[in-house]
Design a protein around this motif. Structure first.
Motif, PDB file in Angstrom:
ATOM      1  N   GLY A 122       0.828  -1.190   0.000  1.00 50.49           N
ATOM      2  CA  GLY A 122       0.000   0.000   0.000  1.00 50.49           C
ATOM      3  C   GLY A 122       0.866   1.245   0.000  1.00 50.49           C
ATOM      4  N   GLY A 123       0.235   2.401  -0.060  1.00 53.20           N
ATOM      5  CA  GLY A 123       0.984   3.648  -0.047  1.00 53.20           C
ATOM      6  C   GLY A 123       1.456   4.046  -1.429  1.00 53.20           C
ATOM      7  N   SER A 124       2.558   4.789  -1.479  1.00 51.53           N
ATOM      8  CA  SER A 124       3.087   5.304  -2.739  1.00 51.53           C
ATOM      9  C   SER A 124       4.365   4.604  -3.160  1.00 51.53           C
ATOM     10  CB  SER A 124       3.359   6.814  -2.617  1.00 51.53           C
ATOM     11  OG  SER A 124       2.204   7.518  -2.242  1.00 51.53           O
ATOM     12  N   PHE A 125       5.309   4.439  -2.220  1.00 47.65           N
ATOM     13  CA  PHE A 125       6.590   3.801  -2.519  1.00 47.65           C
ATOM     14  C   PHE A 125       6.863   2.682  -1.527  1.00 47.65           C
ATOM     15  CE2 PHE A 125       7.158   8.042  -4.323  1.00 47.65           C
ATOM     16  CZ  PHE A 125       7.672   7.730  -5.575  1.00 47.65           C
ATOM     17  N   SER A 126       7.598   1.683  -2.005  1.00 46.11           N
ATOM     18  CA  SER A 126       8.089   0.609  -1.156  1.00 46.11           C
ATOM     19  C   SER A 126       9.531   0.333  -1.561  1.00 46.11           C
ATOM     20  CB  SER A 126       7.247  -0.663  -1.311  1.00 46.11           C
ATOM     21  OG  SER A 126       5.912  -0.422  -0.944  1.00 46.11           O
ATOM     22  N   GLY A 127      10.182  -0.521  -0.803  1.00 42.39           N
ATOM     23  CA  GLY A 127      11.556  -0.847  -1.163  1.00 42.39           C
ATOM     24  C   GLY A 127      12.165  -1.844  -0.217  1.00 42.39           C
ATOM     25  N   VAL A 128      13.408  -2.192  -0.507  1.00 45.22           N
ATOM     26  CA  VAL A 128      14.132  -3.183   0.282  1.00 45.22           C
ATOM     27  C   VAL A 128      15.578  -2.747   0.427  1.00 45.22           C
ATOM     28  CG1 VAL A 128      14.662  -4.557  -1.775  1.00 45.22           C
ATOM     29  CG2 VAL A 128      14.705  -5.636   0.480  1.00 45.22           C
ATOM     30  N   ILE A 129      16.161  -3.056   1.584  1.00 40.21           N
ATOM     31  CA  ILE A 129      17.558  -2.765   1.886  1.00 40.21           C
ATOM     32  C   ILE A 129      18.174  -4.052   2.403  1.00 40.21           C
ATOM     33  CG2 ILE A 129      19.143  -1.371   3.268  1.00 40.21           C
ATOM     34  CD1 ILE A 129      16.611   0.560   3.592  1.00 40.21           C
ATOM     35  N   PHE A 130      19.222  -4.522   1.764  1.00 40.51           N
ATOM     36  CA  PHE A 130      19.841  -5.789   2.147  1.00 40.51           C
ATOM     37  C   PHE A 130      20.918  -5.556   3.203  1.00 40.51           C
ATOM     38  CE2 PHE A 130      18.557  -6.473  -2.363  1.00 40.51           C
ATOM     39  CZ  PHE A 130      17.544  -7.376  -2.113  1.00 40.51           C
ATOM     40  N   PHE A 177      10.838   1.443  -5.293  1.00 42.33           N
ATOM     41  CA  PHE A 177       9.957   1.322  -6.447  1.00 42.33           C
ATOM     42  C   PHE A 177       8.534   1.686  -6.027  1.00 42.33           C
ATOM     43  CE2 PHE A 177      11.226  -2.784  -4.635  1.00 42.33           C
ATOM     44  CZ  PHE A 177      10.037  -3.214  -4.060  1.00 42.33           C
ATOM     45  N   PRO A 178       7.647   1.961  -6.993  1.00 43.18           N
ATOM     46  CA  PRO A 178       6.254   2.253  -6.638  1.00 43.18           C
ATOM     47  C   PRO A 178       5.636   1.092  -5.878  1.00 43.18           C
ATOM     48  CG  PRO A 178       6.675   2.830  -8.921  1.00 43.18           C
ATOM     49  CD  PRO A 178       7.884   2.070  -8.448  1.00 43.18           C
ATOM     50  N   ALA A 179       4.747   1.414  -4.955  1.00 44.39           N
ATOM     51  CA  ALA A 179       4.169   0.383  -4.089  1.00 44.39           C
ATOM     52  C   ALA A 179       3.377  -0.653  -4.873  1.00 44.39           C
ATOM     53  CB  ALA A 179       3.276   1.037  -3.035  1.00 44.39           C
ATOM     54  N   TRP A 180       2.893  -0.286  -6.066  1.00 48.44           N
ATOM     55  CA  TRP A 180       2.097  -1.232  -6.860  1.00 48.44           C
ATOM     56  C   TRP A 180       2.959  -2.241  -7.610  1.00 48.44           C
ATOM     57  CZ3 TRP A 180       4.052  -0.686 -11.581  1.00 48.44           C
ATOM     58  CH2 TRP A 180       4.491   0.570 -12.006  1.00 48.44           C
ATOM     59  N   GLN A 181       4.275  -2.080  -7.587  1.00 45.80           N
ATOM     60  CA  GLN A 181       5.164  -2.965  -8.341  1.00 45.80           C
ATOM     61  C   GLN A 181       5.154  -4.381  -7.748  1.00 45.80           C
ATOM     62  OE1 GLN A 181       7.434  -2.796 -11.164  1.00 45.80           O
ATOM     63  NE2 GLN A 181       7.309  -4.964 -10.648  1.00 45.80           N
ATOM     64  N   PRO A 182       4.656  -5.400  -8.488  1.00 42.82           N
ATOM     65  CA  PRO A 182       4.662  -6.770  -7.952  1.00 42.82           C
ATOM     66  C   PRO A 182       6.094  -7.282  -7.771  1.00 42.82           C
ATOM     67  CG  PRO A 182       3.166  -6.571  -9.825  1.00 42.82           C
ATOM     68  CD  PRO A 182       4.003  -5.330  -9.799  1.00 42.82           C
ATOM     69  N   HIS A 183       6.330  -7.989  -6.659  1.00 45.82           N
ATOM     70  CA  HIS A 183       7.654  -8.540  -6.399  1.00 45.82           C
ATOM     71  C   HIS A 183       7.537  -9.737  -5.475  1.00 45.82           C
ATOM     72  CE1 HIS A 183       6.799  -5.521  -3.306  1.00 45.82           C
ATOM     73  NE2 HIS A 183       7.598  -6.181  -2.483  1.00 45.82           N
ATOM     74  N   SER A 184       8.587 -10.530  -5.446  1.00 46.08           N
ATOM     75  CA  SER A 184       8.625 -11.727  -4.599  1.00 46.08           C
ATOM     76  C   SER A 184      10.067 -12.008  -4.217  1.00 46.08           C
ATOM     77  CB  SER A 184       8.027 -12.939  -5.333  1.00 46.08           C
ATOM     78  OG  SER A 184       8.863 -13.320  -6.413  1.00 46.08           O
ATOM     79  N   VAL A 185      10.243 -12.945  -3.272  1.00 41.43           N
ATOM     80  CA  VAL A 185      11.576 -13.405  -2.880  1.00 41.43           C
ATOM     81  C   VAL A 185      11.569 -14.926  -2.916  1.00 41.43           C
ATOM     82  CG1 VAL A 185      13.334 -13.484  -1.080  1.00 41.43           C
ATOM     83  CG2 VAL A 185      11.992 -11.395  -1.424  1.00 41.43           C
ATOM     84  N   ALA A 203       3.459   9.487  -0.488  1.00 42.77           N
ATOM     85  CA  ALA A 203       3.621  10.814  -1.081  1.00 42.77           C
ATOM     86  C   ALA A 203       2.263  11.497  -1.038  1.00 42.77           C
ATOM     87  CB  ALA A 203       4.126  10.700  -2.519  1.00 42.77           C
ATOM     88  N   ILE A 204       2.188  12.651  -0.376  1.00 45.93           N
ATOM     89  CA  ILE A 204       0.908  13.290  -0.099  1.00 45.93           C
ATOM     90  C   ILE A 204       0.874  14.684  -0.704  1.00 45.93           C
ATOM     91  CG2 ILE A 204      -0.710  13.963   1.712  1.00 45.93           C
ATOM     92  CD1 ILE A 204       0.876  12.062   3.573  1.00 45.93           C
ATOM     93  N   PRO A 205       0.006  14.912  -1.679  1.00 47.06           N
ATOM     94  CA  PRO A 205      -0.140  16.283  -2.203  1.00 47.06           C
ATOM     95  C   PRO A 205      -0.590  17.224  -1.090  1.00 47.06           C
ATOM     96  CG  PRO A 205      -1.210  14.689  -3.638  1.00 47.06           C
ATOM     97  CD  PRO A 205      -0.853  13.959  -2.370  1.00 47.06           C
ATOM     98  N   LYS A 206      -0.019  18.418  -1.074  1.00 54.43           N
ATOM     99  CA  LYS A 206      -0.406  19.402  -0.074  1.00 54.43           C
ATOM    100  C   LYS A 206      -1.739  20.036  -0.464  1.00 54.43           C
ATOM    101  CE  LYS A 206       4.351  20.509   1.239  1.00 54.43           C
ATOM    102  NZ  LYS A 206       5.390  21.545   1.303  1.00 54.43           N
TER     103      LYS A 206
END
Length: 231
Positions: A122-130, A177-185, A203-206
């Motif tokens: 959900g939201g706008s962005f997601s990501g991973v840090i190894f 990446f955008p939160a809608w980007q499908p991914h798996s591990v 990311a929230i428009p003012k």
């Protein structure tokens, strides 16, 4: 002749400073010494992993990570994509018209046979840090790799290539990446633990005060949504 790559999906890649990586590795070790002290995140996430523990802004390493890496990384993604548009087409994503807010951040601990199925956030962005990767996870197999999926099925026999991108985890590397980007591990075999951090950002428009009687300007409906209760 020239081969064109059409309709790209943008993913930001970076590498942590060694001092920050070391601080996060130390934090992960401390959290794992007493996992019961950290909120369990597994109930709200897709992962079939040994442990998924929420981290909060009270930890200095988390504060630095969010301030110096994650939020600037999301901003870099927005500017790379949006600035390709004419100014009149940037809408609420013109500079100064939006804000970025951390929603959550958590530690993933993957052991042998654990996996994370295909999912989005959900939201706008997601990501991973190894943070830590067992030596048997390497480019010779799919084991333990992050996979980012395209909009169509990958099928090499019919030349549907480029629909799945495998990312070899390396300590210190991060991806946004955008939160809608499908991914798996994918699962891996053998001893050791694969540690990573995952996160969500909104990311929230003012809000722009507009008098509907005196203007014909369009107002984005989501510009008045309630802010998420994040960091």
């Amino acid at each position: 002749m020239e081969v064109l790559e059409l309709f790209p999906r943008y993913v930001l890649k970076g590498n942590l400073a060694q001092t920050l990586l070391s601080s996060l590795q130390v934090l992960a070790k401390e959290v794992l010494k007493a996992p019961e002290r950290s909120p369990n995140a597994s109930h709200k996430l897709a992962g079939q992993l040994a442990l998924q523990l929420e981290l909060g802004p009270q930890q200095p390493a988390v504060q630095e990570l969010c301030r110096e890496v994650i939020l600037p990384g999301c901003e870099r993604w927005i500017r790379h994509v949006i600035d390709r548009l004419p100014p009149q087409g940037r809408g609420p994503w013109a500079e100064g018209r939006y804000g970025l807010q951390m929603v959550d951040l958590w530690l993933n601990v993957q052991r042998s046979s654990d996996y994370n199925p295909t999912h989005t956030h959900g939201g706008s962005f997601s990501g991973v840090i190894f943070l830590q990767v067992p030596p048997q996870i390497n480019s010779n197999s799919f084991d333990g790799q992050l996979c980012l999926y395209g909009p169509e099925e990958w099928h090499i026999q019919s030349f549907r290539t480029g629909m799945a991108e495998y990312v070899l985890p390396v300590p210190g590397d991060f991806y946004i990446f955008p939160a809608w980007q499908p991914h798996s591990v994918a699962p891996f075999r053998g001893d050791g633990e694969r540690w990573s951090l995952a996160f969500n950002v909104m990311a929230i428009p003012k809000r722009v005060d507009v008098n509907p009687v005196t203007t014909n300007d369009n107002v984005e409906l989501f510009s008045v949504r309630k802010r998420p209760q994040g960091f």
